[in-house]
Write an enzyme that holds these catalytic residues in place. Structure first.
Site, short mmCIF file in Angstrom:
data_model
loop_
_atom_site.label_atom_id
_atom_site.label_comp_id
_atom_site.label_asym_id
_atom_site.label_seq_id
_atom_site.Cartn_x
_atom_site.Cartn_y
_atom_site.Cartn_z
N ASP A 136 19.30 42.20 66.54
CA ASP A 136 19.21 40.75 66.73
C ASP A 136 19.46 40.55 68.21
O ASP A 136 20.60 40.72 68.66
CB ASP A 136 20.26 40.04 65.86
CG ASP A 136 20.16 38.53 65.99
OD1 ASP A 136 20.84 37.82 65.22
OD2 ASP A 136 19.42 38.06 66.89
N GLU A 295 22.21 42.19 61.16
CA GLU A 295 23.45 41.45 61.41
C GLU A 295 24.58 42.04 60.57
O GLU A 295 25.54 42.60 61.09
CB GLU A 295 23.26 39.95 61.12
CG GLU A 295 22.35 39.24 62.12
CD GLU A 295 22.05 37.77 61.77
OE1 GLU A 295 22.10 37.40 60.58
OE2 GLU A 295 21.76 37.01 62.72
P1 P6P Z 1 25.75 27.91 60.27
C1 P6P Z 1 23.85 31.82 64.24
O1 P6P Z 1 22.71 30.98 64.03
C2 P6P Z 1 24.10 32.60 62.95
O2 P6P Z 1 23.01 33.41 62.65
C3 P6P Z 1 25.39 33.40 63.06
O3 P6P Z 1 25.61 33.93 64.32
C4 P6P Z 1 26.44 32.40 62.66
O4 P6P Z 1 27.61 32.98 62.13
C5 P6P Z 1 25.72 31.54 61.62
O5 P6P Z 1 24.30 31.68 61.88
C6 P6P Z 1 26.08 30.09 61.69
O6 P6P Z 1 25.39 29.44 60.64
O7 P6P Z 1 24.93 27.63 59.02
O8 P6P Z 1 27.25 27.85 60.00
O9 P6P Z 1 25.35 27.08 61.47
#
Ligand code: P6P
Length: 355
Positions: A136, A295
């Site tokens: 990523d 991830e």
């Molecule tokens: P939400 C960032 O877009 C991500 O992929 C991760 O790094 C992070 O933990 C999560 O999504 C945040 O998602 O739905 O809480 O905004």
């Protein structure tokens, strides 16, 4: 097949490297010294890790000045395979990692969050690389414009396909337990590269004055317990009963809530301070939001190698999950063993699902 003589299930290296304690140890030196841990090491993995280190320095340079150049904001209407609006900087990061990996030809193919399908990497000279890399390029990239830390996550596997032919998607659809190496780069108040090859976890902080990643976090071990939980509490009403009961418990126990919205940042804090990170099923993401292959698997390997635990909310070990497609999502609970076990008890008690 090269094996790591000293991989321990709990991540504690049986014999940490014999390193000088009184001088700078650069990432390159550490990687080269570690190479002897692998039987039949041919230097390819060493080359791959060094390529990733170079890409990280290039990305760091742009992340650090993102506010000054027209590299902020959304790439002209582009969406990635996740349907997320591609930020200009994550397109840039993706290109730089691919370029670095192409230059040395140490891997035969890559898969990225930013690319729908795998990308063959032409061999350099007669080299037939035995590795594939997944990454990523810039996790949490929606935070860039508001100056919140972001990260790169990577995983390295041995290819399974015939080395004479092109790589295929099955080289990537491997359990996380098959990862040869995994790591992340966190572009935060400082820039740190943390990685494991199955023999413990080490962190290297970038010293801009010499342009080198220098060993700063030797043999990282996650605290057995913690006082912080990390979840997007905004989805509380969409959580399953067992998750709501666990979050209530965290509040009852006066745990602190820390949630940056950048998984690498949250996991790095938990590695150092202890705690638990959760991304359970929600109405928008019934299978979880985070990607298994590039991830959750690499971060699960890091956390397990540091003595922690990483499961999904059906209580399956993340590293034992069988991937079915490149961009597969999964739920995740990862962090200090005692906190993950506490969550396990709530899931066993309140879950309506057959576990
Ligand atoms: P939400 C960032 O877009 C991500 O992929 C991760 O790094 C992070 O933990 C999560 O999504 C945040 O998602 O739905 O809480 O905004």
């Amino acid at each position: 097949m090269a094996t790591n003589k000293k991989a321990e299930s709990n991540g504690a290296p049986s014999r940490p490297l014999n390193l000088p304690g009184n001088r700078i140890v650069t990432l390159d030196e550490f990687i080269i010294r570690s190479e002897k841990d692998f039987d039949y090491a041919t230097g390819e993995l060493t080359g791959l890790l060094r390529d990733i280190g170079v890409a990280a320095k290039i990305i760091n340079r742009e992340v650090n000045k993102a506010g000054l150049v027209s590299i902020l904001g959304v790439a002209d209407g582009a969406e990635n395979t996740s349907g997320d609006m591609q930020q200009k900087l994550d397109v840039y990061a993706n290109e730089k990692i691919i370029e670095c990996l192409q230059n040395s030809g140490e891997c035969c193919a890559i898969a990225s969050e930013e690319n729908d399908s795998i990308l063959q990497i032409p061999s350099v000279g007669s080299k037939q690389s035995k590795y594939v890399v997944m990454f990523d390029p810039l996790d949490g990239s929606s935070n860039i414009d508001v100056n919140v830390s972001v990260g790169t996550i990577f995983a390295i596997y041995r290819r399974k396909s015939d080395p004479e032919g092109p790589a295929n998607v099955n080289d990537f659809l491997q359990q996380g337990s098959k990862q040869v190496a995994a790591g992340y780069v966190l572009y935060g108040t400082s820039t740190i590269l943390v990685y494991t090859t199955g023999n413990g976890v080490n962190g290297f902080t970038l010293d801009p004055s010499i342009g080198e990643f220098c060993l700063s976090h030797r043999n990282m071990r996650i605290p057995e317990n913690g006082k912080f939980y990390s979840v997007n509490q905004g989805y509380y009403s969409k959580f399953d009963l067992e998750m709501r009961r666990y979050v209530d418990n965290c509040s009852d126990q006066n745990y602190g809530l820390r949630y940056i919205g950048s998984m690498v940042s949250d996991i790095h804090r938990i590695l150092i301070q202890g705690g638990i990170f959760l991304y359970p099923s929600t109405r928008k993401y019934p299978k979880g939001k985070l990607r298994l292959l590039y991830e959750c698997n690499p971060l699960a390997m890091i956390v397990e190698q540091a003595g922690g635990t990483a499961i999904n909310t059906q209580l399956k070990r993340i590293l034992d999950m069988d991937p079915k497609e490149l961009h597969q999502r999964c739920t995740v609970a990862i962090g200090s063993p005692a906190m993950v076990e506490e969550l396990r008890a709530f899931i066993e008690r309140y879950s309506a699902l057959p576990l």
